[in-house]
Design a protein around this motif. Structure first.
Motif, PDB file in Angstrom:
ATOM      1  N   GLY A  89       0.796  -1.220   0.000  1.00 33.25           N
ATOM      2  CA  GLY A  89       0.000   0.000   0.000  1.00 33.25           C
ATOM      3  C   GLY A  89       0.828   1.269   0.000  1.00 33.25           C
ATOM      4  N   LEU A  90       2.121   1.163   0.340  1.00 29.92           N
ATOM      5  CA  LEU A  90       3.031   2.301   0.280  1.00 29.92           C
ATOM      6  C   LEU A  90       3.893   2.264  -0.969  1.00 29.92           C
ATOM      7  N   SER A  91       4.362   1.076  -1.325  1.00 28.47           N
ATOM      8  CA  SER A  91       5.298   0.973  -2.448  1.00 28.47           C
ATOM      9  C   SER A  91       4.616   1.080  -3.810  1.00 28.47           C
ATOM     10  N   ASP A  92       3.427   0.498  -3.964  1.00 24.61           N
ATOM     11  CA  ASP A  92       2.747   0.522  -5.256  1.00 24.61           C
ATOM     12  C   ASP A  92       2.464   1.930  -5.760  1.00 24.61           C
ATOM     13  N   PRO A  93       1.894   2.807  -4.924  1.00 27.45           N
ATOM     14  CA  PRO A  93       1.653   4.157  -5.440  1.00 27.45           C
ATOM     15  C   PRO A  93       2.922   4.960  -5.669  1.00 27.45           C
ATOM     16  N   GLY A  94       4.047   4.488  -5.106  1.00 29.09           N
ATOM     17  CA  GLY A  94       5.324   5.169  -5.317  1.00 29.09           C
ATOM     18  C   GLY A  94       6.044   4.700  -6.558  1.00 29.09           C
ATOM     19  N   SER A  95       5.441   3.741  -7.269  1.00 28.78           N
ATOM     20  CA  SER A  95       6.039   3.175  -8.485  1.00 28.78           C
ATOM     21  C   SER A  95       5.171   3.514  -9.679  1.00 28.78           C
ATOM     22  N   VAL A  96       5.783   4.054 -10.722  1.00 32.28           N
ATOM     23  CA  VAL A  96       5.058   4.422 -11.934  1.00 32.28           C
ATOM     24  C   VAL A  96       5.796   3.850 -13.134  1.00 32.28           C
ATOM     25  N   ASN A  97       5.084   3.070 -13.936  1.00 28.37           N
ATOM     26  CA  ASN A  97       5.655   2.443 -15.134  1.00 28.37           C
ATOM     27  C   ASN A  97       6.908   1.631 -14.799  1.00 28.37           C
ATOM     28  N   GLY A  98       6.874   0.943 -13.675  1.00 28.47           N
ATOM     29  CA  GLY A  98       7.971   0.059 -13.296  1.00 28.47           C
ATOM     30  C   GLY A  98       9.140   0.740 -12.626  1.00 28.47           C
ATOM     31  N   ALA A  99       9.104   2.054 -12.480  1.00 25.58           N
ATOM     32  CA  ALA A  99      10.194   2.793 -11.832  1.00 25.58           C
ATOM     33  C   ALA A  99       9.728   3.285 -10.466  1.00 25.58           C
ATOM     34  N   GLN A 100      10.605   3.155  -9.473  1.00 24.12           N
ATOM     35  CA  GLN A 100      10.268   3.571  -8.105  1.00 24.12           C
ATOM     36  C   GLN A 100      10.700   5.004  -7.861  1.00 24.12           C
ATOM     37  N   TYR A 101       9.762   5.827  -7.436  1.00 27.82           N
ATOM     38  CA  TYR A 101      10.053   7.222  -7.115  1.00 27.82           C
ATOM     39  C   TYR A 101       9.800   7.536  -5.645  1.00 27.82           C
ATOM     40  N   GLY A 102       8.839   6.847  -5.044  1.00 27.03           N
ATOM     41  CA  GLY A 102       8.511   7.063  -3.644  1.00 27.03           C
ATOM     42  C   GLY A 102       9.003   5.912  -2.793  1.00 27.03           C
ATOM     43  N   VAL A 103       9.682   6.229  -1.702  1.00 31.36           N
ATOM     44  CA  VAL A 103      10.212   5.215  -0.784  1.00 31.36           C
ATOM     45  C   VAL A 103       9.311   5.160   0.444  1.00 31.36           C
ATOM     46  N   PRO A 104       8.695   4.009   0.736  1.00 28.67           N
ATOM     47  CA  PRO A 104       7.804   3.904   1.884  1.00 28.67           C
ATOM     48  C   PRO A 104       8.476   4.332   3.187  1.00 28.67           C
ATOM     49  N   TRP A 105       7.742   5.133   3.981  1.00 29.23           N
ATOM     50  CA  TRP A 105       8.273   5.567   5.274  1.00 29.23           C
ATOM     51  C   TRP A 105       7.443   5.008   6.421  1.00 29.23           C
ATOM     52  N   TYR A 106       6.148   5.275   6.443  1.00 25.42           N
ATOM     53  CA  TYR A 106       5.298   4.692   7.485  1.00 25.42           C
ATOM     54  C   TYR A 106       3.882   4.562   6.951  1.00 25.42           C
ATOM     55  N   ALA A 107       3.107   3.711   7.596  1.00 27.01           N
ATOM     56  CA  ALA A 107       1.730   3.467   7.162  1.00 27.01           C
ATOM     57  C   ALA A 107       0.764   3.606   8.330  1.00 27.01           C
ATOM     58  N   ALA A 108      -0.485   3.850   8.001  1.00 29.51           N
ATOM     59  CA  ALA A 108      -1.582   3.837   8.964  1.00 29.51           C
ATOM     60  C   ALA A 108      -2.833   3.394   8.218  1.00 29.51           C
ATOM     61  N   ASN A 109      -3.681   2.680   8.868  1.00 29.68           N
ATOM     62  CA  ASN A 109      -4.909   2.214   8.232  1.00 29.68           C
ATOM     63  C   ASN A 109      -5.991   1.968   9.273  1.00 29.68           C
ATOM     64  N   ARG A 110      -7.157   1.657   8.805  1.00 30.50           N
ATOM     65  CA  ARG A 110      -8.299   1.452   9.695  1.00 30.50           C
ATOM     66  C   ARG A 110      -8.337   0.039  10.270  1.00 30.50           C
ATOM     67  N   VAL A 111      -8.858  -0.030  11.490  1.00 32.83           N
ATOM     68  CA  VAL A 111      -9.093  -1.304  12.174  1.00 32.83           C
ATOM     69  C   VAL A 111     -10.498  -1.237  12.754  1.00 32.83           C
ATOM     70  N   VAL A 112     -10.917  -2.297  13.397  1.00 34.92           N
ATOM     71  CA  VAL A 112     -12.188  -2.266  14.130  1.00 34.92           C
ATOM     72  C   VAL A 112     -11.878  -1.939  15.586  1.00 34.92           C
ATOM     73  N   ILE A 113     -12.460  -0.858  16.089  1.00 35.80           N
ATOM     74  CA  ILE A 113     -12.376  -0.511  17.509  1.00 35.80           C
ATOM     75  C   ILE A 113     -13.672  -1.000  18.150  1.00 35.80           C
ATOM     76  N   TYR A 114     -13.559  -1.772  19.232  1.00 32.82           N
ATOM     77  CA  TYR A 114     -14.774  -2.337  19.819  1.00 32.82           C
ATOM     78  C   TYR A 114     -14.850  -2.105  21.323  1.00 32.82           C
ATOM     79  N   ASN A 115     -16.076  -2.147  21.834  1.00 32.70           N
ATOM     80  CA  ASN A 115     -16.362  -1.979  23.254  1.00 32.70           C
ATOM     81  C   ASN A 115     -16.315  -3.358  23.908  1.00 32.70           C
TER      82      ASN A 115
END
Length: 421
Positions: free
Chosen positions: A129-155
């Protein structure tokens, strides 16, 4: 707001750096080389920046590191000015949103980093999810640094009251548990009708896409059978609560709704737990987290990955120093420090273990392994601005024909993605 962390190196240290071959050249005047890093406000704490800066300068004698904090508002124009060599400001390494890389590649001015990724930065283990959008036409331009995403928070209390002892591991268990929790004034889950971030994961789990590229043209794909199946599951889950069908998760803020104590689950970044506890201190210690369940128990569901990549402007006069800077930022030492300090997910699947003691971050890491990003189009931001996904979701949830609503939304997406700027 800008913060400048600068240490002055002596001529003797700079000379030592040259003979030691540390990989950073001193300035042409024989003094220190200054490498400038742009970070976004809130991405790293002051303490992290200070510790990292001191360590980086210690490990790279003859180099001064200047860190400038940038605001998200208006950052696109500032980055494009640097990439085009316009204006007075410059940067050698820039933090950008992972889904922004494509638009900067389109406008030009980014340095390709494919070989460094393969040779030095362990790109084979990067989160997709970090590396794919940083790659265009097989060339890497963006280097993944950190990620965040959704989880289920429950009571936890509501789960215990329903006799649910362990969090669900797959969709079938999730629906069954949520049905038990949805009774009387209690909501099994609060899922607003227009949370398209969550829908995207369900679409991907079914093998569908939001949009696909073919022959240089983008086509909205919400009317594909697999994408429709993802929307159907969203509808099934959304019905097990009282979330509004015509609003997103901020209208009203879902953390405030959850804090009232009668909602068993929400889907959100773990950081929303702090907002919930602030609104209702009685819920402290009663919140739990689990990854969004997938179709099978052996892996979590797909999620939309947010986070940041690091890029190097092609115009930098300090490319070697910039590469050294990224090498440090993505090292296990500083990935661990950042993840534990900020409750982020590290940039590699192999580093998920470093947040195992943090329940929320650990749940994020499990989901991040199945993370995806939005379509790699420089115009995707324009799709989000117009956002045909929201009225599409409301249409389906209010009983309109799913296929026709999806076709209408897909056509709008295609028009926006293929339009001239």
């Amino acid at each position: 707001m800008k913060k400048r962390f600068l240490a002055v190196c002596t001529a003797l240290v700079a000379a030592t750096a040259l003979t030691a071959g540390c990989g950073v050249l001193a300035g042409s005047d024989g003094g220190s080389e200054k490498v400038t890093l742009w970070l976004m406000k809130g991405s790293a704490s002051d303490e992290f920046i200070e510790k990292f800066t001191a360590d980086f300068e210690k490990q790279h004698p003859g180099t001064d590191l200047e860190v400038k904090i940038q605001e998200w508002k208006g950052i696109g124009d500032k980055v494009n000015a640097v990439l085009a060599g316009k204006g007075k400001e410059h940067a050698d390494v820039i933090e950008v949103g992972n889904t922004q890389v494509a638009q900067y590649v389109e406008t030009g001015g980014l340095s390709e980093l494919t070989l460094e990724g393969l040779r030095t930065w362990g790109s084979k283990d990067w989160l997709r999810g970090l590396s794919d959008p940083g790659s265009v036409n097989g060339a890497q331009y963006g280097v993944p640094w950190y990620a965040a995403n959704r989880v289920v928070i429950y009571n936890k209390d509501l789960f215990a009251g329903a006799g649910i002892k362990t969090p669900p591991r797959n969709r079938q268990e999730w629906i069954a548990a949520t049905q038990k929790l949805d009774k009387g004034d209690q909501q099994g889950i609060y899922l607003p009708g227009q949370n398209w971030y969550v829908l995207a994961g369900f679409v991907w789990d079914e093998g569908g896409e939001l949009a696909v590229e073919s022959g240089g043209q983008w086509v909205g794909a919400l009317d594909d059978e697999k994408a429709l199946a993802g929307m159907d599951f969203y509808k099934q889950l959304q019905a097990l609560g009282k979330g509004p069908k015509n609003a997103d998760e901020e209208t009203p803020p879902q953390a405030e709704v959850f804090a009232r104590g009668q909602v068993a689950q929400i889907i959100a970044p773990p950081g929303q737990a702090a907002q919930i506890e602030a609104a209702n201190p009685a819920l402290k210690g009663k919140l739990g987290y689990f990854p969004i369940p997938g179709k099978a128990s052996d892996k979590a569901g797909s999620v939309l990955t947010g986070g940041s990549d690091l890029v190097i402007p092609a115009r930098t006069a300090h490319r070697s120093g910039a590469v050294d800077l990224i090498t440090a930022l993505v090292s296990e030492k500083w990935q661990t420090e950042l993840a534990r300090t900020m409750s982020y997910v590290p940039n590699k699947t192999t580093l998920a273990r470093v947040v195992e003691g943090n329940e929320g971050a650990a749940a994020m890491a499990a989901g991040a392994a199945q993370g995806r990003a939005t379509p790699k189009s420089g115009r995707w931001a324009e799709v989000e601005a117009k956002n045909p996904l929201k009225p599409y979701m409301t249409a389906v949830l209010t009983g309109q024909d799913p296929r026709q609503a999806a076709k209408t939304a897909s056509e709008t997406m295609s028009q926006v993605l293929n339009s001239d700027r």
